[in-house]
Design a protein around this motif. Structure first.
Motif, PDB file in Angstrom:
ATOM      1  N   VAL A   6     -40.877 -76.224-113.976  1.00  0.00           N
ATOM      2  CA  VAL A   6     -41.385 -75.985-112.631  1.00  0.00           C
ATOM      3  C   VAL A   6     -40.355 -76.577-111.666  1.00  0.00           C
ATOM      4  CG1 VAL A   6     -43.268 -76.389-111.012  1.00  0.00           C
ATOM      5  CG2 VAL A   6     -43.762 -76.156-113.460  1.00  0.00           C
ATOM      6  N   PHE A   7     -39.823 -75.724-110.812  1.00  0.00           N
ATOM      7  CA  PHE A   7     -38.784 -76.135-109.869  1.00  0.00           C
ATOM      8  C   PHE A   7     -39.374 -76.165-108.465  1.00  0.00           C
ATOM      9  CE2 PHE A   7     -36.702 -73.882-113.378  1.00  0.00           C
ATOM     10  CZ  PHE A   7     -35.838 -74.867-113.827  1.00  0.00           C
ATOM     11  N   LEU A   8     -39.460 -77.350-107.875  1.00  0.00           N
ATOM     12  CA  LEU A   8     -39.973 -77.507-106.524  1.00  0.00           C
ATOM     13  C   LEU A   8     -38.864 -77.174-105.544  1.00  0.00           C
ATOM     14  CD1 LEU A   8     -41.754 -79.281-108.445  1.00  0.00           C
ATOM     15  CD2 LEU A   8     -42.168 -80.729-106.479  1.00  0.00           C
ATOM     16  N   ARG A   9     -39.205 -76.436-104.511  1.00  0.00           N
ATOM     17  CA  ARG A   9     -38.206 -76.062-103.524  1.00  0.00           C
ATOM     18  C   ARG A   9     -38.188 -77.081-102.396  1.00  0.00           C
ATOM     19  NH1 ARG A   9     -35.616 -73.863 -99.598  1.00  0.00           N
ATOM     20  NH2 ARG A   9     -34.640 -71.850 -99.613  1.00  0.00           N
ATOM     21  N   LEU A 103     -32.834 -69.320-108.648  1.00  0.00           N
ATOM     22  CA  LEU A 103     -33.994 -68.881-109.410  1.00  0.00           C
ATOM     23  C   LEU A 103     -35.020 -68.295-108.445  1.00  0.00           C
ATOM     24  CD1 LEU A 103     -34.280 -72.242-111.337  1.00  0.00           C
ATOM     25  CD2 LEU A 103     -33.240 -70.146-112.209  1.00  0.00           C
ATOM     26  N   SER A 104     -35.746 -67.287-108.899  1.00  0.00           N
ATOM     27  CA  SER A 104     -36.714 -66.661-108.011  1.00  0.00           C
ATOM     28  C   SER A 104     -38.008 -66.317-108.730  1.00  0.00           C
ATOM     29  CB  SER A 104     -36.124 -65.380-107.410  1.00  0.00           C
ATOM     30  OG  SER A 104     -37.049 -64.766-106.546  1.00  0.00           O
ATOM     31  N   LEU A 150     -26.723 -68.141 -96.877  1.00  0.00           N
ATOM     32  CA  LEU A 150     -27.566 -66.952 -96.960  1.00  0.00           C
ATOM     33  C   LEU A 150     -28.874 -67.251 -97.685  1.00  0.00           C
ATOM     34  CD1 LEU A 150     -28.102 -63.853 -96.781  1.00  0.00           C
ATOM     35  CD2 LEU A 150     -26.840 -63.651 -98.943  1.00  0.00           C
ATOM     36  N   SER A 151     -28.781 -67.853 -98.852  1.00  0.00           N
ATOM     37  CA  SER A 151     -29.980 -68.079 -99.666  1.00  0.00           C
ATOM     38  C   SER A 151     -30.898 -69.152 -99.091  1.00  0.00           C
ATOM     39  CB  SER A 151     -29.597 -68.420-101.105  1.00  0.00           C
ATOM     40  OG  SER A 151     -28.879 -69.628-101.168  1.00  0.00           O
ATOM     41  N   THR A 161     -35.236 -70.925-105.279  1.00  0.00           N
ATOM     42  CA  THR A 161     -34.686 -72.269-105.254  1.00  0.00           C
ATOM     43  C   THR A 161     -33.393 -72.233-106.050  1.00  0.00           C
ATOM     44  OG1 THR A 161     -35.178 -74.624-105.516  1.00  0.00           O
ATOM     45  CG2 THR A 161     -35.915 -73.158-107.291  1.00  0.00           C
ATOM     46  N   THR A 162     -32.507 -73.156-105.774  1.00  0.00           N
ATOM     47  CA  THR A 162     -31.214 -73.181-106.446  1.00  0.00           C
ATOM     48  C   THR A 162     -31.026 -74.511-107.154  1.00  0.00           C
ATOM     49  OG1 THR A 162     -30.234 -71.640-104.866  1.00  0.00           O
ATOM     50  CG2 THR A 162     -28.709 -73.053-106.086  1.00  0.00           C
TER      51      THR A 162
END
Length: 176
Positions: A6-9, A103-104, A150-151, A161-162
């Motif tokens: 789980v990736f928190l933005r 990641l999206s 951009l992202s 999130t990257t």
């Protein structure tokens, strides 16, 4: 039982500060079989009976309620994390370039980012999975890179999130 990343933005940047001890305490209230937090940038390795979309909803609701911000997360299965890492054509460690993976939650959003990003000068993007896009930026210039700018636009906040490739390697190892 699924294994998930789980990736928190946007955690611990831009005024959203969450101590990992507080995050761990909050996560104890969710129906997770196991979990661990990794680094201070909002990475969670966990196992749960929930599906990835259910887990996304649970974590976002928890973060909004407990920490009072418009929380967005991206959830990948352990297999998806591993596949993205294996497909990344860039090295994890380079003295000149950092390797990143955006990641999206939505493949269509990455379609748009890929199209717009490919038109940027000095930008090379590689679609490594339906929901993952690899790119590089000069060491010390990541935030100033055209694709990073951009992202980072608000329209992508809820779905992307990257992470640095080195971070994804640590997440993969925690899911093993």
């Amino acid at each position: 039982m699924g294994r998930y990343a789980v990736f928190l933005r946007g955690v611990n940047v831009g005024g959203i500060n969450i101590k990992m001890a507080d995050l761990r305490a909050a996560l104890k209230t969710l129906p997770l079989a196991t979990f661990s937090t990794l680094l201070a940038s909002g990475n969670i390795a966990c196992t749960a009976k929930a599906s990835a979309p259910e887990l996304k909803e649970l974590v976002e609701a928890l973060l909004r309620e407990r920490f009072g911000y418009d929380a967005w997360v991206v959830v990948f299965t352990a297999a998806e994390v591993d596949a993205a890492i294996k497909a990344c054509p860039y090295p994890a460690d380079s003295p000149l370039l950092h390797s990143y993976i955006t990641l999206s939650s939505e493949p269509g959003v990455l379609d748009e980012l890929e199209t717009l990003g490919s038109a940027l000068e000095d930008t090379e993007l590689v679609r490594i999975a339906p929901r993952a896009l690899a790119w590089q930026a000069p060491v010390g210039g990541s935030l100033a890179s055209p694709f990073s700018k951009l992202s980072a636009k608000a329209k992508y906040k809820s779905t992307t999130t990257t992470r640095n490739l080195r971070t994804l390697l640590k997440v993969r190892d925690a899911l093993a």
